[in-house]
Design a protein around this motif. Structure first.
Motif, mmCIF file in Angstrom:
data_model
loop_
_atom_site.group_PDB
_atom_site.id
_atom_site.type_symbol
_atom_site.label_atom_id
_atom_site.label_comp_id
_atom_site.label_asym_id
_atom_site.label_seq_id
_atom_site.Cartn_x
_atom_site.Cartn_y
_atom_site.Cartn_z
ATOM 1 N N LEU A 162 64.043 -83.783 14.071
ATOM 2 C CA LEU A 162 62.746 -83.404 14.639
ATOM 3 C C LEU A 162 62.590 -81.885 14.553
ATOM 4 C CD1 LEU A 162 60.328 -84.496 16.396
ATOM 5 C CD2 LEU A 162 61.828 -84.308 18.382
ATOM 6 N N PHE A 163 61.352 -81.453 14.267
ATOM 7 C CA PHE A 163 61.041 -80.026 14.228
ATOM 8 C C PHE A 163 59.881 -79.782 15.186
ATOM 9 C CE2 PHE A 163 58.024 -77.043 11.896
ATOM 10 C CZ PHE A 163 58.528 -75.913 12.499
ATOM 11 N N PHE A 164 60.062 -78.828 16.102
ATOM 12 C CA PHE A 164 58.999 -78.453 17.041
ATOM 13 C C PHE A 164 58.273 -77.228 16.505
ATOM 14 C CE2 PHE A 164 59.991 -79.977 21.650
ATOM 15 C CZ PHE A 164 60.162 -81.283 21.212
ATOM 16 N N LEU A 165 57.022 -77.424 16.150
ATOM 17 C CA LEU A 165 56.172 -76.311 15.690
ATOM 18 C C LEU A 165 55.311 -75.852 16.863
ATOM 19 C CD1 LEU A 165 54.859 -74.734 13.208
ATOM 20 C CD2 LEU A 165 53.245 -76.642 13.089
ATOM 21 N N CYS A 166 55.007 -74.567 16.926
ATOM 22 C CA CYS A 166 54.088 -74.053 17.944
ATOM 23 C C CYS A 166 52.952 -73.344 17.212
ATOM 24 C CB CYS A 166 54.826 -73.088 18.878
ATOM 25 S SG CYS A 166 53.896 -72.688 20.365
ATOM 26 N N ASN A 167 51.752 -73.928 17.249
ATOM 27 C CA ASN A 167 50.632 -73.415 16.450
ATOM 28 C C ASN A 167 49.325 -73.490 17.219
ATOM 29 O OD1 ASN A 167 49.174 -72.509 14.210
ATOM 30 N ND2 ASN A 167 48.801 -74.594 13.473
ATOM 31 N N PRO A 168 48.738 -72.337 17.572
ATOM 32 C CA PRO A 168 49.221 -70.961 17.449
ATOM 33 C C PRO A 168 50.499 -70.743 18.262
ATOM 34 C CG PRO A 168 46.864 -71.005 17.960
ATOM 35 C CD PRO A 168 47.372 -72.395 18.122
ATOM 36 N N HIS A 169 51.227 -69.723 17.822
ATOM 37 C CA HIS A 169 52.579 -69.537 18.337
ATOM 38 C C HIS A 169 52.616 -68.697 19.624
ATOM 39 C CE1 HIS A 169 56.985 -69.518 17.594
ATOM 40 N NE2 HIS A 169 56.905 -68.460 18.368
ATOM 41 N N VAL A 172 54.420 -65.125 19.965
ATOM 42 C CA VAL A 172 54.188 -64.018 19.011
ATOM 43 C C VAL A 172 52.727 -63.906 18.560
ATOM 44 C CG1 VAL A 172 56.602 -64.190 18.227
ATOM 45 C CG2 VAL A 172 54.766 -65.133 16.778
ATOM 46 N N GLY A 173 51.903 -64.912 18.885
ATOM 47 C CA GLY A 173 50.465 -64.798 18.626
ATOM 48 C C GLY A 173 50.034 -65.090 17.206
ATOM 49 N N ARG A 174 50.943 -65.607 16.366
ATOM 50 C CA ARG A 174 50.536 -65.972 15.001
ATOM 51 C C ARG A 174 49.754 -67.289 15.020
ATOM 52 N NH1 ARG A 174 52.644 -65.105 10.084
ATOM 53 N NH2 ARG A 174 50.688 -66.154 9.622
ATOM 54 N N VAL A 175 48.755 -67.374 14.125
ATOM 55 C CA VAL A 175 48.080 -68.643 13.838
ATOM 56 C C VAL A 175 48.548 -68.983 12.434
ATOM 57 C CG1 VAL A 175 45.859 -69.802 13.542
ATOM 58 C CG2 VAL A 175 46.102 -68.001 15.269
ATOM 59 N N TRP A 176 49.359 -70.019 12.312
ATOM 60 C CA TRP A 176 50.001 -70.274 11.017
ATOM 61 C C TRP A 176 48.968 -70.625 9.958
ATOM 62 C CZ3 TRP A 176 54.240 -67.921 11.458
ATOM 63 C CH2 TRP A 176 54.980 -67.980 12.629
ATOM 64 N N SER A 197 53.998 -81.031 16.730
ATOM 65 C CA SER A 197 53.234 -79.786 16.680
ATOM 66 C C SER A 197 52.548 -79.553 18.016
ATOM 67 C CB SER A 197 52.207 -79.858 15.540
ATOM 68 O OG SER A 197 51.620 -78.596 15.368
ATOM 69 N N ASP A 198 52.990 -78.515 18.725
ATOM 70 C CA ASP A 198 52.391 -78.158 20.008
ATOM 71 C C ASP A 198 51.232 -77.213 19.719
ATOM 72 O OD1 ASP A 198 51.646 -76.922 22.359
ATOM 73 O OD2 ASP A 198 53.683 -76.748 23.140
ATOM 74 N N ASP A 199 50.023 -77.766 19.815
ATOM 75 C CA ASP A 199 48.816 -77.012 19.463
ATOM 76 C C ASP A 199 48.000 -76.668 20.713
ATOM 77 O OD1 ASP A 199 49.900 -77.793 17.052
ATOM 78 O OD2 ASP A 199 48.050 -78.570 16.197
ATOM 79 N N ILE A 200 48.656 -76.563 21.838
ATOM 80 C CA ILE A 200 47.943 -76.377 23.114
ATOM 81 C C ILE A 200 47.068 -75.119 23.119
ATOM 82 C CG2 ILE A 200 49.761 -75.109 24.354
ATOM 83 C CD1 ILE A 200 49.145 -76.903 26.807
ATOM 84 N N HIS A 201 47.436 -74.104 22.336
ATOM 85 C CA HIS A 201 46.651 -72.853 22.318
ATOM 86 C C HIS A 201 45.601 -72.845 21.210
ATOM 87 C CE1 HIS A 201 49.111 -70.747 25.338
ATOM 88 N NE2 HIS A 201 50.154 -71.356 24.795
ATOM 89 N N HIS A 202 45.315 -73.995 20.605
ATOM 90 C CA HIS A 202 44.522 -73.988 19.358
ATOM 91 C C HIS A 202 43.092 -73.497 19.490
ATOM 92 C CE1 HIS A 202 43.220 -78.528 19.767
ATOM 93 N NE2 HIS A 202 43.038 -77.845 20.876
ATOM 94 N N ASP A 203 42.546 -73.501 20.705
ATOM 95 C CA ASP A 203 41.169 -73.007 20.840
ATOM 96 C C ASP A 203 41.111 -71.478 20.861
ATOM 97 O OD1 ASP A 203 39.771 -75.496 20.917
ATOM 98 O OD2 ASP A 203 40.676 -75.845 22.874
ATOM 99 N N PHE A 204 42.255 -70.841 21.038
ATOM 100 C CA PHE A 204 42.276 -69.375 21.143
ATOM 101 C C PHE A 204 42.669 -68.746 19.811
ATOM 102 C CE2 PHE A 204 43.048 -71.179 25.283
ATOM 103 C CZ PHE A 204 42.226 -70.432 26.108
ATOM 104 N N THR A 205 41.662 -68.502 18.964
ATOM 105 C CA THR A 205 41.924 -67.789 17.707
ATOM 106 C C THR A 205 40.876 -66.690 17.580
ATOM 107 O OG1 THR A 205 40.545 -69.304 16.439
ATOM 108 C CG2 THR A 205 42.901 -69.811 16.530
ATOM 109 N N TYR A 206 41.225 -65.627 16.875
ATOM 110 C CA TYR A 206 40.360 -64.442 16.821
ATOM 111 C C TYR A 206 40.065 -64.054 15.383
ATOM 112 C CZ TYR A 206 42.204 -64.440 21.529
ATOM 113 O OH TYR A 206 42.572 -64.838 22.789
#
Ligand SMILES: Cc1ncc(COP(=O)(O)O)c(C=O)c1O
Length: 388
Positions: A162-169, A172-176, A197-206
């Motif tokens: 299993l691989f846990f991705l964090c997007n956005p991260h 560190v604030g990266r949006v992959w 893929s943990d995308d909980i922050h996905h609405d916050f992009t700039y």
């Protein structure tokens, strides 16, 4: 139009963010946990008050109005066509991580994360019997990048399931970017590794930064992915506890659902249902304004640091509302840095090393407070830095 300047005494409401755990946090401005200080969207408040005024609070189902609210948001905001059958509901994204580990691994199997990363990743992996493997992010010319060579080496291990991705991260604030996600997905597919893929922050992009759900790369990737979303960060409704987990492939979804059910989890909390529907159907204008306000705070902090605390390094804020700050030039140990922030600056930040050893010498600042609070915190940090 919305009032992001309004003050709410959150300590009086027992808010996790505002109540000190130890005496050194007393009198500090709390800018740590990922939780907004802004008053919630009026539409959410109205919907909750309206529903709670009927005194019937028993087990409640998520019906079509719930699913449509989530599906429409994903389509409108992220061009993501999510089907109702893909949903598994969980009481939060952290529990959803635990269910992923239980569904996909057996004790001793390995799970990979990209450090520095949200501390609950490591915690949920280890506390659910799996072995942690890290693929540390690389700092290249002041920007975090994925170390694909290291990833490839580690993903080959047959014990890695299993691989846990964090997007956005977070932190560190990266949006992959699509090509970065594609490389990760190709390697996971090649070595039969499931992606959470943990995308909980996905609405916050700039700016131009565009969130890509990894599951949308191809049907093959979708078939191996568990995507975790929630309105909790978007609308600051985390205490209601909700997670919308999307799993396209039926067998994987059934395995996952079994892990959820075996933990005794069934219906969502009534508040979670109403707040989710209200946020996703009536909270969009509020969210757009909140995002602009946060972006303004981010720019303010960057300018302030460049002028007043230039020894601190910042990173391009692609996503999330969390600012990752590099204090390594201060030459302090992690303990000294944290004590300095609390005792000298009177600002309560998240300690970088909690995100993995790569976070040593860093601290994370939550930008979702009134501008005046952010200004005061920055002033305190600058004055304390000048006294060093
Ligand atoms: C990346 C990430 N995942 C999950 C969570 C928390 O999720 P939940 O409150 O839904 O359990 C957070 C909160 O900070 C987070 O940053």
């Amino acid at each position: 139009m919305y009032d992001f300047e309004k003050t709410i005494d959150r300590a009086a409401l027992d808010a996790l963010k505002a109540v000190p755990f130890n005496p050194s946090q007393e009198g500090c401005i709390p800018l740590w946990v990922a939780d907004m200080d802004f008053p919630a969207a009026p539409a959410i408040q109205e919907a909750l008050v309206a529903r709670m005024s009927t005194p019937s609070y028993g087990y409640t189902l998520c019906k079509d109005r719930y699913y449509s609210a989530v599906i429409d948001w994903m389509k409108r905001r992220h061009q993501w066509d999510v089907a109702k059958e893909w949903f598994v509901l969980t009481p939060g994204v952290v529990p959803a991580m635990a269910f992923a580990v239980r569904a996909v691994t057996t004790p001793g199997d390995k799970v990979m994360i990209q450090t520095p990363v949200y501390p609950q990743f490591a915690k949920m992996i280890q506390s659910n019997g799996a072995t942690l493997v890290t693929n540390p992010l690389k700092l290249v010319d002041g920007r975090y990048e994925i170390d694909f060579e290291d990833f490839e080496q580690k993903v080959k291990d047959p014990a890695l399931k299993l691989f846990f991705l964090c997007n956005p991260h977070n932190p560190v604030g990266r949006v992959w970017k699509r090509d970065e996600l594609q490389r990760l997905a190709d390697l996971c597919l090649e070595h039969d590794v499931i992606i959470f893929s943990d995308d909980i922050h996905h609405d916050f992009t700039y700016g131009d930064h565009q969130y890509t759900p990894i599951a949308t790369l191809s049907p093959d990737v979708a078939a191996r992915t568990i995507s975790a979303t929630s309105p909790s960060k978007t609308f600051s409704i985390a205490s209601f506890k909700m997670g919308n987990i999307f799993i396209e492939e039926e067998e994987l979804r059934q395995k996952y659902r079994k892990a959820v059910e075996s933990a005794g989890v069934a219906e969502l909390d009534l508040g979670a249902i109403e707040a989710t529907i209200a946020g996703y159907t009536k909270g969009e204008a509020w969210f757009d304004e909140a995002l602009k306000y946060i972006e303004g705070n981010s720019r303010y902090i960057e300018r302030f640091i460049a002028e007043r605390i230039p020894k601190v390094k910042t990173f391009a804020q692609e996503g999330t509302y969390l600012k990752w700050l590099d204090w390594r030039s201060f030459g302090m140990t992690d303990k000294e840095l944290n004590e300095w922030a609390l005792n000298e600056a009177k600002v309560w930040l998240s300690e970088g090393y909690a995100f993995g050893k790569e976070g040593s010498g860093f601290m994370r600042l939550n930008m979702t407070s009134r501008r005046a609070v952010i200004e005061e915190a920055m002033e305190r940090l600058a004055r304390a830095a000048e006294r060093l």
